[in-house]
Motif scaffolding. Structure first.
Motif, PDB file in Angstrom:
ATOM      1  N   ARG A 112     -51.935  -9.216 -56.451  1.00 47.54           N
ATOM      2  CA  ARG A 112     -52.800 -10.106 -56.388  1.00 47.54           C
ATOM      3  C   ARG A 112     -53.721 -10.313 -55.061  1.00 47.54           C
ATOM      4  O   ARG A 112     -54.543 -11.114 -55.150  1.00 47.54           O
ATOM      5  CB  ARG A 112     -52.124 -11.579 -56.577  1.00 47.54           C
ATOM      6  N   LEU A 113     -53.279  -9.446 -54.021  1.00 44.11           N
ATOM      7  CA  LEU A 113     -53.973  -9.606 -52.949  1.00 44.11           C
ATOM      8  C   LEU A 113     -54.961  -8.626 -52.782  1.00 44.11           C
ATOM      9  O   LEU A 113     -55.051  -7.567 -52.921  1.00 44.11           O
ATOM     10  CB  LEU A 113     -52.973  -9.296 -51.565  1.00 44.11           C
ATOM     11  N   GLN A 114     -56.183  -9.188 -52.022  1.00 42.63           N
ATOM     12  CA  GLN A 114     -57.320  -8.363 -51.746  1.00 42.63           C
ATOM     13  C   GLN A 114     -56.953  -7.170 -51.016  1.00 42.63           C
ATOM     14  O   GLN A 114     -56.385  -7.272 -49.790  1.00 42.63           O
ATOM     15  CB  GLN A 114     -58.617  -9.094 -51.065  1.00 42.63           C
ATOM     16  N   PHE A 115     -57.638  -6.027 -51.248  1.00 46.95           N
ATOM     17  CA  PHE A 115     -57.123  -4.909 -50.563  1.00 46.95           C
ATOM     18  C   PHE A 115     -58.186  -4.183 -49.884  1.00 46.95           C
ATOM     19  O   PHE A 115     -59.413  -4.765 -49.950  1.00 46.95           O
ATOM     20  CB  PHE A 115     -56.728  -3.738 -51.518  1.00 46.95           C
ATOM     21  N   LEU A 116     -57.968  -3.398 -48.779  1.00 45.63           N
ATOM     22  CA  LEU A 116     -59.232  -2.380 -48.147  1.00 45.63           C
ATOM     23  C   LEU A 116     -58.834  -1.240 -48.671  1.00 45.63           C
ATOM     24  O   LEU A 116     -57.642  -0.586 -49.060  1.00 45.63           O
ATOM     25  CB  LEU A 116     -58.889  -2.972 -46.880  1.00 45.63           C
ATOM     26  N   ARG A 117     -59.837  -0.388 -48.577  1.00 44.46           N
ATOM     27  CA  ARG A 117     -59.824   0.961 -49.067  1.00 44.46           C
ATOM     28  C   ARG A 117     -60.020   2.027 -48.034  1.00 44.46           C
ATOM     29  O   ARG A 117     -61.222   1.709 -47.207  1.00 44.46           O
ATOM     30  CB  ARG A 117     -60.434   1.448 -50.475  1.00 44.46           C
ATOM     31  N   VAL A 118     -59.324   3.082 -47.725  1.00 42.78           N
ATOM     32  CA  VAL A 118     -59.653   4.186 -46.684  1.00 42.78           C
ATOM     33  C   VAL A 118     -59.741   5.189 -47.564  1.00 42.78           C
ATOM     34  O   VAL A 118     -58.848   6.255 -47.903  1.00 42.78           O
ATOM     35  CB  VAL A 118     -58.694   4.216 -45.494  1.00 42.78           C
ATOM     36  N   PRO A 119     -61.187   5.657 -47.670  1.00 43.25           N
ATOM     37  CA  PRO A 119     -61.192   6.883 -48.863  1.00 43.25           C
ATOM     38  C   PRO A 119     -61.461   8.044 -47.897  1.00 43.25           C
ATOM     39  O   PRO A 119     -61.653   8.235 -46.623  1.00 43.25           O
ATOM     40  CB  PRO A 119     -62.756   6.462 -49.264  1.00 43.25           C
ATOM     41  N   GLU A 120     -60.800   9.187 -48.546  1.00 43.92           N
ATOM     42  CA  GLU A 120     -60.588  10.427 -47.909  1.00 43.92           C
ATOM     43  C   GLU A 120     -62.297  11.112 -47.731  1.00 43.92           C
ATOM     44  O   GLU A 120     -62.370  11.725 -46.801  1.00 43.92           O
ATOM     45  CB  GLU A 120     -59.933  11.444 -48.955  1.00 43.92           C
ATOM     46  N   THR A 121     -63.136  10.718 -48.865  1.00 47.16           N
ATOM     47  CA  THR A 121     -64.463  11.354 -48.619  1.00 47.16           C
ATOM     48  C   THR A 121     -65.361  10.577 -47.647  1.00 47.16           C
ATOM     49  O   THR A 121     -66.166  11.462 -47.227  1.00 47.16           O
ATOM     50  CB  THR A 121     -65.113  11.237 -50.059  1.00 47.16           C
ATOM     51  N   HIS A 122     -64.909   9.407 -47.135  1.00 45.14           N
ATOM     52  CA  HIS A 122     -65.474   9.209 -46.039  1.00 45.14           C
ATOM     53  C   HIS A 122     -64.638   8.497 -44.877  1.00 45.14           C
ATOM     54  O   HIS A 122     -64.515   7.462 -44.750  1.00 45.14           O
ATOM     55  CB  HIS A 122     -66.485   7.819 -46.497  1.00 45.14           C
ATOM     56  N   LEU A 123     -63.737   9.463 -44.469  1.00 47.13           N
ATOM     57  CA  LEU A 123     -62.569   8.907 -43.789  1.00 47.13           C
ATOM     58  C   LEU A 123     -62.863   8.144 -42.638  1.00 47.13           C
ATOM     59  O   LEU A 123     -62.496   6.989 -42.090  1.00 47.13           O
ATOM     60  CB  LEU A 123     -61.886   9.982 -43.505  1.00 47.13           C
ATOM     61  N   PRO A 124     -63.925   8.906 -41.778  1.00 42.45           N
ATOM     62  CA  PRO A 124     -64.160   8.195 -40.487  1.00 42.45           C
ATOM     63  C   PRO A 124     -64.939   6.914 -40.658  1.00 42.45           C
ATOM     64  O   PRO A 124     -64.367   5.840 -39.898  1.00 42.45           O
ATOM     65  CB  PRO A 124     -65.155   9.068 -39.820  1.00 42.45           C
ATOM     66  N   ASP A 125     -65.552   6.655 -41.455  1.00 45.15           N
ATOM     67  CA  ASP A 125     -66.318   5.211 -41.931  1.00 45.15           C
ATOM     68  C   ASP A 125     -65.193   4.299 -42.572  1.00 45.15           C
ATOM     69  O   ASP A 125     -65.115   3.175 -42.005  1.00 45.15           O
ATOM     70  CB  ASP A 125     -67.279   5.414 -42.727  1.00 45.15           C
ATOM     71  N   GLY A 126     -64.132   4.793 -43.188  1.00 47.92           N
ATOM     72  CA  GLY A 126     -63.165   3.940 -43.830  1.00 47.92           C
ATOM     73  C   GLY A 126     -62.049   3.591 -42.608  1.00 47.92           C
ATOM     74  O   GLY A 126     -61.787   2.364 -42.795  1.00 47.92           O
ATOM     75  N   LEU A 127     -61.943   4.335 -41.792  1.00 50.17           N
ATOM     76  CA  LEU A 127     -61.068   4.092 -40.547  1.00 50.17           C
ATOM     77  C   LEU A 127     -61.720   2.813 -39.720  1.00 50.17           C
ATOM     78  O   LEU A 127     -61.128   1.987 -39.253  1.00 50.17           O
ATOM     79  CB  LEU A 127     -60.632   5.178 -39.661  1.00 50.17           C
ATOM     80  N   GLU A 128     -63.075   3.258 -39.614  1.00 48.47           N
ATOM     81  CA  GLU A 128     -63.619   2.128 -38.653  1.00 48.47           C
ATOM     82  C   GLU A 128     -63.720   0.856 -39.328  1.00 48.47           C
ATOM     83  O   GLU A 128     -63.724  -0.178 -38.735  1.00 48.47           O
ATOM     84  CB  GLU A 128     -65.221   2.890 -38.318  1.00 48.47           C
ATOM     85  N   HIS A 129     -63.950   0.840 -40.613  1.00 46.10           N
ATOM     86  CA  HIS A 129     -63.854  -0.401 -41.468  1.00 46.10           C
ATOM     87  C   HIS A 129     -62.719  -1.232 -41.394  1.00 46.10           C
ATOM     88  O   HIS A 129     -62.710  -2.497 -41.218  1.00 46.10           O
ATOM     89  CB  HIS A 129     -64.381   0.065 -42.988  1.00 46.10           C
ATOM     90  N   LEU A 130     -61.620  -0.368 -41.635  1.00 47.79           N
ATOM     91  CA  LEU A 130     -60.136  -0.998 -41.501  1.00 47.79           C
ATOM     92  C   LEU A 130     -60.006  -1.576 -40.170  1.00 47.79           C
ATOM     93  O   LEU A 130     -59.463  -2.557 -40.047  1.00 47.79           O
ATOM     94  CB  LEU A 130     -59.220   0.197 -41.821  1.00 47.79           C
TER      95      LEU A 130
END
Length: 185
Positions: A112-130
Motif C-alpha cells: 500500500r505504500l507509495q513507491f519510487l522507481r529507478v528505471p534502467e533505461t534512465h538510470l542516472p536520472d533515476g538515481l538522482e531522483h531517488l
C-alpha cells in the motif's frame, strides 16, 4: 543495480553515513542484533525490489520471503511495526509493486505504500531522483515533484542538518540483491 543505488546514496549522504551489513558489521559482532536494532530505529527504510525479489527461492524451493527467519522479511516487518517510513524502490523499468496477497501478512502493508522507481533505461536520472527524494525525506521536506506532476517545492535555503543513512543487506546473494536503505533516528 543495487550497488549503483548504494553508491548514489553514499555520494549524496556521505560514505561514512552509509551502513551496509557486509561492509559495516565488524567480524564477531552479533549481526542479528545489529540488523534488528537498525530496522527498529530507522527513520526511513528503502526496500529495493528487483524483478526476482518476490519469487526468490532457497535451494529447497521454498520462497525466501515465506521463511519466518528471512532477514529481509524481518527487517521490513520491524520497521513497519516501529512506525518508520518504508519506501518501496522498484528497480528496473518493468518491476511491479507486489500485491498484498503475495506478501507475508506481517509485511503486506508494503503493497500500500507509495513507491519510487529507478528505471534502467534512465538510470542516472533515476538515481538522482531517488537521492533527491531520500534527502528530502530525511530533511522532513516534500520530495521534489517532476515537471508536469504538480507544483515544484518553493525554492529556499536548505536547513542545515546532519543526515545518516544506512543500507543493510545480508551475507547471502539473495539478501545482497535486496538491500535496504534505512536512516537511524
Amino acid at each position: 543495480m543495487r550497488d549503483r543505488v548504494y553508491r548514489a546514496l553514499s555520494d549524496r549522504l556521505g560514505a561514512n553515513e552509509i551502513f551496509k551489513s557486509g561492509r559495516s558489521i565488524p567480524p564477531g559482532a552479533d549481526f542479528a542484533e545489529i540488523l534488528r536494532r537498525q530496522a527498529a530505529e530507522c527513520e526511513v527504510m528503502c526496500v529495493l525490489i528487483g524483478p526476482g525479489w518476490l519469487d526468490a527461492r532457497g535451494e529447497d524451493g521454498v520462497r525466501l520471503l515465506d521463511r519466518a527467519h528471512d532477514w529481509v522479511r524481518l527487517e521490513i516487518a520491524t520497521a513497519l511495526r516501529a512506525g518508520n517510513r518504508v519506501v518501496p524502490v522498484l528497480l528496473g523499468d518493468a518491476t511491479m509493486l507486489p500485491d498484498a496477497s503475495a506478501l507475508p501478512a506481517e509485511i503486506a502493508g508494503l503493497a500500500r505504500l507509495q513507491f519510487l522507481r529507478v528505471p534502467e533505461t534512465h538510470l542516472p536520472d533515476g538515481l538522482e531522483h531517488l537521492s533527491d527524494a531520500v534527502t528530502a525525506l530525511l530533511s522532513d521536506t516534500d520530495p521534489p515533484v517532476e515537471p508536469g506532476h504538480g507544483t515544484a517545492p518553493a525554492a529556499g535555503p536548505e536547513p542545515s542538518m546532519t543526515m545518516t543513512a544506512h543500507v543493510s543487506g545480508g551475507g547471502s546473494a539473495y539478501q545482497a540483491a535486496r538491500d535496504q536503505t534505512i536512516r537511524l533516528a
